[in-house]
Write a protein that holds these residues in place. Structure first.
Motif, PDB file in Angstrom:
ATOM      1  N   ASN A   1       0.853  -1.193   0.000  1.00  0.00           N
ATOM      2  CA  ASN A   1       0.000   0.000   0.000  1.00  0.00           C
ATOM      3  C   ASN A   1       0.886   1.240   0.000  1.00  0.00           C
ATOM      4  OD1 ASN A   1      -2.512  -1.181   0.000  1.00  0.00           O
ATOM      5  ND2 ASN A   1      -2.727  -1.169   2.230  1.00  0.00           N
ATOM      6  N   PHE A   2       0.574   2.191  -0.862  1.00  0.00           N
ATOM      7  CA  PHE A   2       1.388   3.396  -0.965  1.00  0.00           C
ATOM      8  C   PHE A   2       0.461   4.612  -0.902  1.00  0.00           C
ATOM      9  CE2 PHE A   2       3.465   6.509  -3.964  1.00  0.00           C
ATOM     10  CZ  PHE A   2       4.543   6.842  -3.150  1.00  0.00           C
ATOM     11  N   LEU A   3       0.586   5.396   0.163  1.00  0.00           N
ATOM     12  CA  LEU A   3      -0.195   6.625   0.348  1.00  0.00           C
ATOM     13  C   LEU A   3      -1.700   6.397   0.228  1.00  0.00           C
ATOM     14  CD1 LEU A   3       2.035   9.060  -1.796  1.00  0.00           C
ATOM     15  CD2 LEU A   3       2.196   8.593   0.663  1.00  0.00           C
ATOM     16  N   VAL A   4      -2.168   5.280   0.825  1.00  0.00           N
ATOM     17  CA  VAL A   4      -3.597   4.988   0.695  1.00  0.00           C
ATOM     18  C   VAL A   4      -4.437   5.655   1.781  1.00  0.00           C
ATOM     19  CG1 VAL A   4      -3.336   2.787  -0.500  1.00  0.00           C
ATOM     20  CG2 VAL A   4      -3.370   2.843   2.005  1.00  0.00           C
ATOM     21  N   ASP A   5      -3.805   5.965   2.923  1.00  0.00           N
ATOM     22  CA  ASP A   5      -4.610   6.378   4.078  1.00  0.00           C
ATOM     23  C   ASP A   5      -5.517   7.567   3.799  1.00  0.00           C
ATOM     24  OD1 ASP A   5      -3.604   4.281   5.440  1.00  0.00           O
ATOM     25  OD2 ASP A   5      -2.089   5.442   6.561  1.00  0.00           O
ATOM     26  N   ASP A   6      -4.962   8.616   3.208  1.00  0.00           N
ATOM     27  CA  ASP A   6      -5.781   9.805   2.975  1.00  0.00           C
ATOM     28  C   ASP A   6      -6.255   9.897   1.513  1.00  0.00           C
ATOM     29  OD1 ASP A   6      -3.373  10.277   1.755  1.00  0.00           O
ATOM     30  OD2 ASP A   6      -3.330  12.415   2.257  1.00  0.00           O
ATOM     31  N   ALA A   7      -6.030   8.821   0.774  1.00  0.00           N
ATOM     32  CA  ALA A   7      -6.347   8.891  -0.663  1.00  0.00           C
ATOM     33  C   ALA A   7      -7.853   8.845  -0.914  1.00  0.00           C
ATOM     34  CB  ALA A   7      -5.664   7.749  -1.386  1.00  0.00           C
ATOM     35  N   GLU A   8      -8.294   9.630  -1.907  1.00  0.00           N
ATOM     36  CA  GLU A   8      -9.689   9.527  -2.354  1.00  0.00           C
ATOM     37  C   GLU A   8      -9.805   8.407  -3.377  1.00  0.00           C
ATOM     38  OE1 GLU A   8     -10.834  13.298  -4.030  1.00  0.00           O
ATOM     39  OE2 GLU A   8     -10.083  14.334  -2.236  1.00  0.00           O
ATOM     40  N   LEU A   9      -8.747   8.332  -4.194  1.00  0.00           N
ATOM     41  CA  LEU A   9      -8.739   7.318  -5.253  1.00  0.00           C
ATOM     42  C   LEU A   9      -7.550   6.388  -5.038  1.00  0.00           C
ATOM     43  CD1 LEU A   9      -9.898   6.447  -8.174  1.00  0.00           C
ATOM     44  CD2 LEU A   9      -7.881   7.653  -9.036  1.00  0.00           C
ATOM     45  N   ILE A  10      -7.841   5.089  -5.138  1.00  0.00           N
ATOM     46  CA  ILE A  10      -6.747   4.123  -5.043  1.00  0.00           C
ATOM     47  C   ILE A  10      -6.563   3.447  -6.388  1.00  0.00           C
ATOM     48  CG2 ILE A  10      -6.000   1.958  -3.985  1.00  0.00           C
ATOM     49  CD1 ILE A  10      -7.254   2.906  -1.419  1.00  0.00           C
ATOM     50  N   VAL A  11      -5.357   3.565  -6.875  1.00  0.00           N
ATOM     51  CA  VAL A  11      -5.008   2.850  -8.106  1.00  0.00           C
ATOM     52  C   VAL A  11      -4.599   1.438  -7.703  1.00  0.00           C
ATOM     53  CG1 VAL A  11      -3.355   2.713 -10.013  1.00  0.00           C
ATOM     54  CG2 VAL A  11      -4.287   4.945  -9.305  1.00  0.00           C
ATOM     55  N   VAL A  12      -5.173   0.455  -8.393  1.00  0.00           N
ATOM     56  CA  VAL A  12      -4.773  -0.934  -8.151  1.00  0.00           C
ATOM     57  C   VAL A  12      -4.023  -1.413  -9.387  1.00  0.00           C
ATOM     58  CG1 VAL A  12      -5.524  -3.234  -7.466  1.00  0.00           C
ATOM     59  CG2 VAL A  12      -6.880  -1.239  -6.794  1.00  0.00           C
ATOM     60  N   ALA A  13      -2.794  -1.805  -9.195  1.00  0.00           N
ATOM     61  CA  ALA A  13      -1.970  -2.260 -10.318  1.00  0.00           C
ATOM     62  C   ALA A  13      -0.931  -3.210  -9.781  1.00  0.00           C
ATOM     63  CB  ALA A  13      -1.301  -1.069 -11.000  1.00  0.00           C
TER      64      ALA A  13
ATOM     65  N   LYS B   1       3.200   3.996  -9.480  1.00  0.00           N
ATOM     66  CA  LYS B   1       3.702   4.635  -8.267  1.00  0.00           C
ATOM     67  C   LYS B   1       4.371   5.974  -8.618  1.00  0.00           C
ATOM     68  CE  LYS B   1       5.310   2.285  -4.298  1.00  0.00           C
ATOM     69  NZ  LYS B   1       6.230   1.326  -3.681  1.00  0.00           N
ATOM     70  N   SER B   2       5.115   5.986  -9.711  1.00  0.00           N
ATOM     71  CA  SER B   2       5.759   7.230 -10.148  1.00  0.00           C
ATOM     72  C   SER B   2       4.714   8.273 -10.523  1.00  0.00           C
ATOM     73  CB  SER B   2       6.668   6.976 -11.354  1.00  0.00           C
ATOM     74  OG  SER B   2       7.613   5.998 -11.044  1.00  0.00           O
ATOM     75  N   THR B   3       3.685   7.832 -11.221  1.00  0.00           N
ATOM     76  CA  THR B   3       2.607   8.759 -11.595  1.00  0.00           C
ATOM     77  C   THR B   3       1.987   9.364 -10.338  1.00  0.00           C
ATOM     78  OG1 THR B   3       2.110   7.072 -13.262  1.00  0.00           O
ATOM     79  CG2 THR B   3       0.639   8.986 -13.155  1.00  0.00           C
ATOM     80  N   ILE B   4       1.750   8.475  -9.370  1.00  0.00           N
ATOM     81  CA  ILE B   4       1.084   8.915  -8.140  1.00  0.00           C
ATOM     82  C   ILE B   4       1.958   9.913  -7.376  1.00  0.00           C
ATOM     83  CG2 ILE B   4       0.374   8.067  -5.851  1.00  0.00           C
ATOM     84  CD1 ILE B   4      -0.701   5.567  -7.518  1.00  0.00           C
ATOM     85  N   ARG B   5       3.252   9.636  -7.344  1.00  0.00           N
ATOM     86  CA  ARG B   5       4.171  10.580  -6.701  1.00  0.00           C
ATOM     87  C   ARG B   5       4.044  11.954  -7.343  1.00  0.00           C
ATOM     88  NH1 ARG B   5       8.415   6.785  -6.599  1.00  0.00           N
ATOM     89  NH2 ARG B   5       8.545   5.917  -4.506  1.00  0.00           N
TER      90      ARG B   5
ATOM     91  N   SER C   1       1.229  17.693  -6.933  1.00  0.00           N
ATOM     92  CA  SER C   1       0.282  18.756  -7.285  1.00  0.00           C
ATOM     93  C   SER C   1      -1.005  18.634  -6.472  1.00  0.00           C
ATOM     94  CB  SER C   1       0.007  18.746  -8.797  1.00  0.00           C
ATOM     95  OG  SER C   1      -0.517  17.495  -9.172  1.00  0.00           O
ATOM     96  N   GLY C   2      -0.920  17.914  -5.332  1.00  0.00           N
ATOM     97  CA  GLY C   2      -2.018  17.920  -4.369  1.00  0.00           C
ATOM     98  C   GLY C   2      -3.137  16.932  -4.614  1.00  0.00           C
ATOM     99  N   LYS C   3      -2.997  16.047  -5.558  1.00  0.00           N
ATOM    100  CA  LYS C   3      -4.068  15.071  -5.837  1.00  0.00           C
ATOM    101  C   LYS C   3      -4.017  13.940  -4.809  1.00  0.00           C
ATOM    102  CE  LYS C   3      -5.263  17.214  -9.659  1.00  0.00           C
ATOM    103  NZ  LYS C   3      -4.314  18.351  -9.443  1.00  0.00           N
ATOM    104  N   LYS C   4      -5.173  13.645  -4.221  1.00  0.00           N
ATOM    105  CA  LYS C   4      -5.205  12.623  -3.169  1.00  0.00           C
ATOM    106  C   LYS C   4      -5.399  11.240  -3.778  1.00  0.00           C
ATOM    107  CE  LYS C   4      -6.003  15.159   0.885  1.00  0.00           C
ATOM    108  NZ  LYS C   4      -6.742  15.368   2.098  1.00  0.00           N
ATOM    109  N   VAL C   5      -4.293  10.693  -4.237  1.00  0.00           N
ATOM    110  CA  VAL C   5      -4.344   9.396  -4.892  1.00  0.00           C
ATOM    111  C   VAL C   5      -3.279   8.483  -4.278  1.00  0.00           C
ATOM    112  CG1 VAL C   5      -3.005  10.417  -6.797  1.00  0.00           C
ATOM    113  CG2 VAL C   5      -4.129   8.232  -7.135  1.00  0.00           C
ATOM    114  N   GLY C   6      -3.633   7.208  -4.127  1.00  0.00           N
ATOM    115  CA  GLY C   6      -2.709   6.229  -3.548  1.00  0.00           C
ATOM    116  C   GLY C   6      -2.641   4.986  -4.431  1.00  0.00           C
ATOM    117  N   LEU C   7      -1.819   4.054  -3.980  1.00  0.00           N
ATOM    118  CA  LEU C   7      -1.635   2.830  -4.780  1.00  0.00           C
ATOM    119  C   LEU C   7      -1.795   1.585  -3.907  1.00  0.00           C
ATOM    120  CD1 LEU C   7      -0.515   1.421  -7.481  1.00  0.00           C
ATOM    121  CD2 LEU C   7       1.687   1.432  -6.295  1.00  0.00           C
TER     122      LEU C   7
END
Ligand SMILES: Cc1ncc(C[n+]2csc(CCOP(=O)(O)OP(=O)(O)O)c2C)c(N)n1
Ligand code: SF4
Ligand code: SF4
Ligand code: SF4
Ligand SMILES: [Mg+2]
Lengths: 357, 260, 86
Positions: free
Chosen positions: A245-257, A266-270, A275-281
């Motif tokens: 799990n990468f940055l999932v705690d406060d994420a609105e959207l979770i990418v599953v890959a 993960k690089s995209t999410i970083r 730029s402030g987007k609440k996205v995790g992996l």
């Protein structure tokens, strides 16, 4: 063999070989196919020098059945191939599952169907996870996302194969296989099992009763009983589920890959986080057992999901099944034939977030 | 009632249980010869049997040695894996003609060509026995089966494959012979051949191969006696008996060194 | 009476192969059926003496149904000098 803690810069395919050798792999059976040729090439150099066995088989069918034979002896043994060759191994994988033999199969997968191409693809997810061979069986599937993981997971694959007496597949792709990264090597102390009496392996009966390894069950109710026992075993594999799990705690959207795509995402999410987007992996590492419980937990906390794969949508079915009580998953499929970059995933992620661009 | 010593004894490695074979089926004789050789060469403790798919699928019920079941045709590949994992074991396969010469042709050829130190026992009954008598690669021209009801036609289905000759021609085989068990004389000769096929790999000379011509009275639609007569009348003229290769007599053979 | 040959009737499948190889032609089909339903072969008492213990029948039998014993050696008086097994 490696010295503990040694750090080396190697390709994923070599990491798989070094992990296998360090894990005590005694026999390797292979057949040439791109993009995994580095694996049999490395093994043909190294294994004989250690007094272990390398055989270039006449086909993947034969290689997988040689694996069955070595596995029946209770030694640590493996085969590797790429998609079309993995199709040919399914017969033996089904027999090994039915006979409960520990074996490691590496798939450095490529594009399909048919001859497809030799580029990276995740088109073999269904085959790996749902069982490409006949009958009601499962194999453990581990999908490395880095070269370090390739090294670590192949070692784990041997341990799991023997813990469950079951085939284990390490599912990579041309990206993982060809990419070079620094790897910290582990100790090379795992025994090869050659002289070990595991209670079931064939050694020649000596003074004991003969042992028999088979998958045929003809007497009344025998196969049903066998199937139930296997099912219980497959269910118990849940305890070995692996994910990242990468940055999932406060994420609105979770990418599953998974695998290489998980790593690129993960690089995209970083970048998007910057730029402030609440996205995790969420990156499943074990594809079977699948981290359904964890996905369900994440879904219960109100997250939204986007599954990204290097195919037209396979794992997404398992994601949807896992989160079905609380959520659905969007899907973005990157087509085979070219290498995805982190930028390729930006638009799909923004779209799933509902950001107009 | 019984006086004197037994003039015929069953090998201890052969389970003394009724077989599942049809009346007159010579799988029974073939597996007994294997068992006799295992006993005589004192191999039962280090033998590993690779069973195949065919009427002999239950071979492991009769030969009391460590065994593994191979998928249809793959026994030589499984044997390769076993032997490479356990070089000290006496590894052998027991296969039918459909198994060995059709679906498993590639595995058979390459196992022999690599000179795997294993023994292949090949029971050729010119038909797919277990599945109900379909055409096999060894079915005789003119022989009727359920999938060549008009008789095998060479133009359409080719000629029956002569496996022993093929195996003998490969560099890795050390011993290749074809035998029959239709007469007492032939049974005795067959036993010698099976023994040699076990000795060759154990002496690190290469692969040992024996083809045993055998009856399948059920699918030949013959009485056991008629079927047995067919061996000499029809099969042997096409599948000649004899030793096609024997390097066991030679003095020194170059081969990989065996670990002490 | 010495019986150098015995059939394990439960094993016999009545294939008659043994009948074809016996040089003395003393093996015949009986009228009995075994529990598996196979008609079994026999050597009748009146011809038992002619059996030479050659074991040809046992060698050809696919079902291990035949036991053969060597005829016991005898001393000058005609007494059996060999070991008795049963
Ligand atoms: C992959 C696969 N294909 C087909 C079969 C069905 N099958 C079982 S036995 C057999 C042929 C057996 O013939 P043979 O090898 O000659 O042995 P026999 O029964 O005559 O001794 C076949 C085709 C199978 N079990 N697996
Ligand atoms: S079908 Fe033929 S090969 Fe099979 S047991 Fe019967 S006689 Fe033997
Ligand atoms: S050969 Fe054996 S099975 Fe056949 S009839 Fe004679 S005793 Fe019976
Ligand atoms: S031992 Fe020889 S003589 Fe006696 S019954 Fe058998 S075949 Fe005939
Ligand atoms: Mg056959």
């Amino acid at each position: 063999m490696s010295t503990t803690g040694e750090r080396v810069l190697i390709k994923g395919n070599e990491a798989i070989c070094r992990g296998a050798v360090d894990a005590g792999c005694q026999c390797f059976f292979g057949y040439p196919i791109t993009p995994q040729n580095d694996i049999p090439e490395y093994m043909s150099k190294v294994l004989p020098s250690l007094g272990r066995a390398f055989v270039q088989a006449e086909s993947e069918v034969a290689a997988a059945n040689m694996l069955l034979g070595a596995a029946a002896c209770g030694v640590r043994a493996m085969t590797s191939s790429s998609s079309p060759g993995i199709s040919l191994k399914q017969e033996a994988i089904s027999y090994m599952a039915g006979t409960e033999l520990p074996a490691v199969i590496v798939n450095i997968s490529r594009g399909g169907p048919g001859l497809g191409d030799i580029g990276p693809s995740q088109g073999d997810y269904f085959q790996a996870v749902k069982g490409g061979g006949h009958g009601d069986y499962r194999q453990l599937v581990l999908a490395p996302g880095t070269v370090q993981e390739a090294y670590d997971l192949i070692r784990k694959a041997f341990d799991l194969a023997f813990a469950y007496r079951n085939p284990v597949m390490v599912l990579g792709d041309a990206i993982i296989g060809q990419m070079m990264e620094p790897v910290t090597l582990g100790s090379a102390t795992t025994p090869t099992n050659v002289d070990q009496d595991l209670g079931w392996n064939l050694q020649g009966k000596g003074q004991r009763h003969p042992r028999l390894l088979k998958s045929l069950h003809l007497t009344d109710g025998a196969l049903a009983g066998h199937n139930i026992r296997l099912r219980d075993k497959y269910e118990s594999m849940e305890r070995d589920v692996l994910f990242d799990n990468f940055l999932v705690d406060d994420a609105e959207l979770i990418v599953v890959a998974f695998g290489s795509i998980g790593r690129i995402a993960k690089s995209t999410i970083r970048a998007l986080r910057a730029s402030g987007k609440k996205v995790g992996l969420h990156r499943p590492i074990s594809l079977f057992p699948f981290p359904s419980q964890e996905l369900d937990r994440l879904a219960a906390s109100g997250k939204r999901f986007l599954t990204i794969e290097h195919n037209l949508g396979q794992m997404v079915e398992d994601v949807r099944l896992a989160i079905r009580k609380h959520a659905d998953s969007d899907f973005y499929g990157h087509l085979p034939g070219n290498l995805p970059t982190p930028e390729d995933f930006e638009q799909p992620i923004l779209a799933a977030l509902g950001v107009r661009t | 009632m019984k006086n004197g010593k037994e003039a015929f004894t069953l090998p201890g490695v052969l389970a003394d249980i009724p077989t599942h074979y049809c009346p007159g089926c010579q799988h029974g004789v073939a597996q007994r010869l294997v068992a006799e050789c295992l006993d005589e060469l004192a191999l039962s403790e280090k033998a590993i049997c690779i069973g195949s798919i065919g009427c002999s699928v239950f071979i492991y019920n009769y030969l009391l040695v460590d065994s593994v079941e191979a998928p249809h045709g793959r026994a030589p590949a499984v044997a390769t894996g076993v032997k490479r994992a356990r070089p000290e074991a006496a590894v052998f396969t027991y296969q039918g003609d459909g198994d060995l010469a059709s679906i498993g042709m590639a595995e058979t050829m390459h196992c022999a060509n690599r000179g795997e130190r294993v023994t292949i026992i090949f029971v050729n009954n010119t038909v797919y026995g277990m599945t109900g008598g379909q055409m096999a690669p060894t079915t005789m021209v003119g022989q009727r089966t359920t999938t060549c009801p008009g008789g095998r036609c060479a133009d359409n289905e080719g000629q029956p494959i002569k496996m022993t000759e093929i195996i003998a021609s490969l560099g890795g085989s050390a011993y290749a012979a074809r035998v029959a068990v239709d007469s007492v004389k032939h049974v005795r000769a067959a036993k010698k051949a099976v023994r040699k096929a076990f000795e060759a790999p154990l002496n690190n000379l290469g692969l040992g191969f024996v083809e045993i011509l055998a009856t399948c009275p059920t699918n030949w639609k013959m009485t056991p006696v008629q079927a047995n007569e067919r061996i000499a009348a029809e099969l042997i003229p096409y599948f000649p008996l004899g030793t096609f290769k024997d390097v066991t007599e030679l003095e020194t053979i170059e081969g990989p060194e065996v670990a002490e | 009476m010495e019986r150098p040959i015995a059939f394990r009737e439960d094993r016999c499948k009545g294939c008659a192969l043994c009948m074809t190889v016996c040089p003395k032609e003393i093996i015949t089909m009986s009228s009995r059926f075994n529990t598996s339903g196979y008609k079994v072969v026999e050597v009748r008492d009146e011809v038992m003496e002619t059996c030479t213990s050659c074991a040809a029948c046992a060698l050809i039998c696919p079902d291990y149904a035949i036991s053969v014993w060597r005829k016991p050696a005898r001393d000058k008086k005609g007494e059996v000098a060999d070991v008795h097994y049963g």
